[in-house]
Design an enzyme around this catalytic site. Structure first.
Site, mmCIF file in Angstrom:
data_model
loop_
_atom_site.group_PDB
_atom_site.id
_atom_site.type_symbol
_atom_site.label_atom_id
_atom_site.label_comp_id
_atom_site.label_asym_id
_atom_site.label_seq_id
_atom_site.Cartn_x
_atom_site.Cartn_y
_atom_site.Cartn_z
ATOM 1 N N ARG A 1 33.143 17.731 28.647
ATOM 2 C CA ARG A 1 34.168 18.215 27.688
ATOM 3 C C ARG A 1 33.678 19.390 26.844
ATOM 4 N NH1 ARG A 1 34.997 12.595 27.369
ATOM 5 N NH2 ARG A 1 36.803 12.007 28.607
ATOM 6 N N LYS B 1 39.151 33.746 28.032
ATOM 7 C CA LYS B 1 39.864 33.264 29.218
ATOM 8 C C LYS B 1 38.835 32.890 30.279
ATOM 9 C CE LYS B 1 44.344 35.553 28.994
ATOM 10 N NZ LYS B 1 45.236 36.547 29.610
ATOM 11 N N GLU C 1 40.258 50.258 32.839
ATOM 12 C CA GLU C 1 40.549 49.375 31.701
ATOM 13 C C GLU C 1 40.173 50.064 30.389
ATOM 14 O OE1 GLU C 1 42.201 46.604 31.913
ATOM 15 O OE2 GLU C 1 41.946 45.915 33.973
ATOM 16 N N LYS D 1 39.820 44.969 21.831
ATOM 17 C CA LYS D 1 40.221 43.689 22.436
ATOM 18 C C LYS D 1 40.103 42.564 21.402
ATOM 19 C CE LYS D 1 40.395 40.488 26.109
ATOM 20 N NZ LYS D 1 40.202 40.104 27.470
ATOM 21 N N GLU E 1 47.636 33.570 23.687
ATOM 22 C CA GLU E 1 48.674 34.321 24.410
ATOM 23 C C GLU E 1 50.055 33.689 24.246
ATOM 24 O OE1 GLU E 1 47.822 34.834 28.614
ATOM 25 O OE2 GLU E 1 48.080 36.984 28.398
ATOM 26 N N ARG F 1 49.042 39.563 22.936
ATOM 27 C CA ARG F 1 47.992 39.729 23.941
ATOM 28 C C ARG F 1 48.528 40.392 25.214
ATOM 29 N NH1 ARG F 1 42.870 35.585 24.597
ATOM 30 N NH2 ARG F 1 41.889 36.720 26.298
ATOM 31 N N ASN G 1 48.200 44.045 29.278
ATOM 32 C CA ASN G 1 48.675 44.123 30.662
ATOM 33 C C ASN G 1 49.355 45.439 31.000
ATOM 34 O OD1 ASN G 1 47.805 41.622 31.628
ATOM 35 N ND2 ASN G 1 49.489 40.593 30.566
ATOM 36 N N HIS H 1 49.598 46.618 34.549
ATOM 37 C CA HIS H 1 49.229 45.482 35.396
ATOM 38 C C HIS H 1 50.406 44.902 36.183
ATOM 39 C CE1 HIS H 1 45.531 45.853 33.184
ATOM 40 N NE2 HIS H 1 44.991 44.802 33.742
ATOM 41 N N HIS I 1 49.337 44.334 39.871
ATOM 42 C CA HIS I 1 49.202 43.038 40.535
ATOM 43 C C HIS I 1 49.932 43.047 41.876
ATOM 44 C CE1 HIS I 1 48.203 40.992 36.458
ATOM 45 N NE2 HIS I 1 47.112 41.369 37.095
ATOM 46 N N HIS J 1 40.587 46.123 41.355
ATOM 47 C CA HIS J 1 41.550 45.864 40.278
ATOM 48 C C HIS J 1 41.799 47.123 39.434
ATOM 49 C CE1 HIS J 1 43.720 43.722 37.210
ATOM 50 N NE2 HIS J 1 42.854 44.110 36.292
HETATM 51 P P1 NAD Z 1 32.777 40.959 39.982
HETATM 52 O O1 NAD Z 1 32.287 39.960 39.053
HETATM 53 O O2 NAD Z 1 33.158 40.546 41.355
HETATM 54 O O3 NAD Z 1 31.702 42.133 40.068
HETATM 55 C C1 NAD Z 1 31.949 43.239 40.920
HETATM 56 C C2 NAD Z 1 30.779 43.463 41.873
HETATM 57 O O4 NAD Z 1 29.698 44.031 41.154
HETATM 58 C C3 NAD Z 1 30.243 42.181 42.508
HETATM 59 O O5 NAD Z 1 29.870 42.484 43.825
HETATM 60 C C4 NAD Z 1 29.007 41.879 41.667
HETATM 61 O O6 NAD Z 1 28.065 41.144 42.390
HETATM 62 C C5 NAD Z 1 28.505 43.262 41.367
HETATM 63 N N1 NAD Z 1 27.722 43.420 40.150
HETATM 64 C C6 NAD Z 1 27.965 42.903 38.923
HETATM 65 N N2 NAD Z 1 27.129 43.431 38.013
HETATM 66 C C7 NAD Z 1 26.317 44.277 38.691
HETATM 67 C C8 NAD Z 1 25.261 45.133 38.298
HETATM 68 N N3 NAD Z 1 24.921 45.319 37.018
HETATM 69 N N4 NAD Z 1 24.613 45.828 39.263
HETATM 70 C C9 NAD Z 1 25.001 45.721 40.569
HETATM 71 N N5 NAD Z 1 26.031 44.959 40.994
HETATM 72 C C10 NAD Z 1 26.675 44.261 40.056
HETATM 73 O O7 NAD Z 1 34.067 41.743 39.413
HETATM 74 P P2 NAD Z 1 34.508 42.226 37.975
HETATM 75 O O8 NAD Z 1 35.300 43.439 38.227
HETATM 76 O O9 NAD Z 1 33.382 42.272 37.018
HETATM 77 O O10 NAD Z 1 35.448 41.043 37.492
HETATM 78 C C11 NAD Z 1 36.610 40.712 38.192
HETATM 79 C C12 NAD Z 1 36.992 39.314 37.850
HETATM 80 O O11 NAD Z 1 37.211 39.233 36.450
HETATM 81 C C13 NAD Z 1 38.285 38.851 38.510
HETATM 82 O O12 NAD Z 1 38.106 37.560 39.015
HETATM 83 C C14 NAD Z 1 39.286 38.836 37.373
HETATM 84 O O13 NAD Z 1 40.292 37.860 37.557
HETATM 85 C C15 NAD Z 1 38.417 38.522 36.209
HETATM 86 N N6 NAD Z 1 38.932 38.957 34.911
HETATM 87 C C16 NAD Z 1 38.924 38.060 33.900
HETATM 88 C C17 NAD Z 1 39.380 38.433 32.655
HETATM 89 C C18 NAD Z 1 39.303 37.452 31.523
HETATM 90 O O14 NAD Z 1 39.853 37.756 30.451
HETATM 91 N N7 NAD Z 1 38.625 36.346 31.681
HETATM 92 C C19 NAD Z 1 39.832 39.737 32.430
HETATM 93 C C20 NAD Z 1 39.823 40.634 33.492
HETATM 94 C C21 NAD Z 1 39.360 40.234 34.729
HETATM 95 N N1 GLY Z 2 42.491 40.393 30.341
HETATM 96 C C1 GLY Z 2 43.645 40.043 29.600
HETATM 97 C C2 GLY Z 2 43.369 39.084 28.490
HETATM 98 O O1 GLY Z 2 42.245 38.777 28.200
HETATM 99 O O2 GLY Z 2 44.296 38.605 27.908
#
Ligand code: NAD
Ligand code: GLY
Length: 371
Positions: A130, A152, A194, A236, A246, A251, A255, A258, A262, A275
């Site tokens: 938990r 998130k 972004e 942010k 949200e 929030r 988007n 987006h 999407h 993305h």
């Molecule tokens: P990711 O985590 O897949 O990283 C992208 C690539 O870069 C991967 O291959 C990773 O291994 C590599 N990588 C990461 N750091 C590195 C570094 N310093 N050097 C070399 N390689 C590196 O992708 P991302 O774009 O960071 O994140 C995308 C994810 O985030 C999605 O799943 C999306 O849904 C999520 N997301 C979440 C939120 C949230 O608010 N929680 C917001 C936006 C996106």
């Molecule tokens: N990435 C959108 C949010 O955090 O709400």
């Protein structure tokens, strides 16, 4: 943190935390984690580090070294790089590892990686026993300016992205902008979409700063990166403070671009367009829609096009998607902002300010796919 570092406070009452941003700050992870958890150096620190195969060496190993040098007990678990690891199956494997590690409520989970690792590790931290203590160490630009801030967490369901998850704030976020040195060019530029988004939705002055620092952005200049990451985190944090869960519509401004993006990502097959690349094209379509509605002029569209192009992001809808306007509309109707079939779009009325708008003619939405 040394004098060049920046601190951004995320003000959420009892769930408040700090984001420490500095170049070369990974070695401070033990000191900062102890500070955030209120532990003295003589108190035990048990750390469960989640990372991926691309980040393990050198970044997660550097975190491990810093923690164990400071006397912490450290277990590192490495998942396969890529979106497929954001799954219930992977979360279940991590739960097994936590059982083997004899984790308890004093154990801290550290996510060292991009948004995939952060969302997965955050979900596991939120749900195991938990709730375990959680620290984010983002290593992609997208994770630094977006996913590591705001709480998130979650994993994907085969039927939908991010369908399983919860809001769970970290105890702190350490951002070492030097980790971006190893990030592949396409991933870095995807994160810049972004960054530009924040300028359009919230801060005209910041948008101007980006326009005036194209070379620094393209060359990953350390001072430019530090300023950009810190400003995006501040922006942010201000949104999350207003609408943590949200529920108030605030929030949703994050988007911008987006709703189109999407649909582009889903229809081109996840991974074909990154993305941020989809968001870049989506922002251009969104600004055309804003112009069609008389909210902005051609100059505001041009400024976005020029900035996105200058950092080598795509700005044109791929031909194979242009051929499927009905599929794009169908995908958009699945967007979580859609209410009773009324598509809602976050649209600018100037550079630096947006509003969520509904009741838009569907032909107009489709027409804005074309340059
Ligand atoms: P990711 O985590 O897949 O990283 C992208 C690539 O870069 C991967 O291959 C990773 O291994 C590599 N990588 C990461 N750091 C590195 C570094 N310093 N050097 C070399 N390689 C590196 O992708 P991302 O774009 O960071 O994140 C995308 C994810 O985030 C999605 O799943 C999306 O849904 C999520 N997301 C979440 C939120 C949230 O608010 N929680 C917001 C936006 C996106
Ligand atoms: N990435 C959108 C949010 O955090 O709400």
């Amino acid at each position: 943190m040394n004098s060049s570092g920046q601190n951004v406070h995320v003000d959420l009452g009892s769930r408040s935390y700090d984001i420490c941003i500095d170049a070369g700050s990974l070695p401070q992870i033990a000191e900062l984690t102890r500070l955030w958890l209120g532990r003295t150096p003589d108190q035990a620190l048990r750390c469960f580090v989640v990372t991926d195969t691309n980040v393990l060496q050198p970044h997660a190993n550097a975190v491990k070294l810093a923690l164990s040098t400071a006397g912490a007990e450290v277990q590192v678990v490495c998942v396969k790089a890529g979106e497929a690891s954001k799954s219930l199956a992977e979360a279940s494997d991590l739960f097994d590892e936590l059982v083997d590690f004899k984790a308890d409520r004093k154990t801290v989970v550290l996510a060292v990686g991009g948004g995939v690792v952060g969302d997965l590790a955050g979900f596991v931290a939120a749900t195991y026993a938990r709730g375990l203590l959680f620290v984010q160490v983002p290593t992609t630009l997208l994770a630094m300016v977006d996913s590591s801030v705001g709480g998130k967490t979650g994993v994907n369901h085969p039927q939908g992205k991010n369908l399983i998850g919860s809001f769970y704030q970290p105890a702190g976020v350490l951002i070492d902008t030097d980790t971006l040195a190893t990030l592949p060019d396409r991933e870095y530029r995807s994160g810049l979409a972004e960054v530009i988004k924040y300028g359009v939705i919230q801060d005209a002055e910041f948008f101007g700063y980006l326009e005036n620092n194209i070379v620094g952005l393209n060359e990953r200049d350390p001072a430019v990166l530090r300023h950009v990451v810190a400003r995006c985190c501040e922006l942010k944090a201000s949104v999350v403070k207003e609408d943590e869960y949200e529920t108030k519509g605030v929030r949703a401004i994050l988007n911008y671009g987006h709703t189109y993006a999407h649909a582009f990502e889903a229809l081109s097959g996840y991974g074909v367009l990154l993305h941020g690349e989809a968001v870049s094209i989506g922002m251009v379509c969104g600004s055309r829609l804003a112009k069609s509605l008389g909210r902005i002029g051609e100059r505001e569209i041009q400024r976005q096009l020029e900035l996105l192009t200058a950092v080598q992001l795509p700005v044109v809808v791929p031909l194979e998607l242009l051929a499927k306007p009905d599929d794009i509309l169908k995908c958009m109707l699945l967007d979580k902002k859609t209410v009773a079939g009324d598509l809602k779009f976050v649209l600018p009325d100037s550079i630096g300010h947006v509003e969520t708008i509904g009741g838009i003619d569907r032909k107009m939405i489709v027409d804005c796919l074309h340059s």
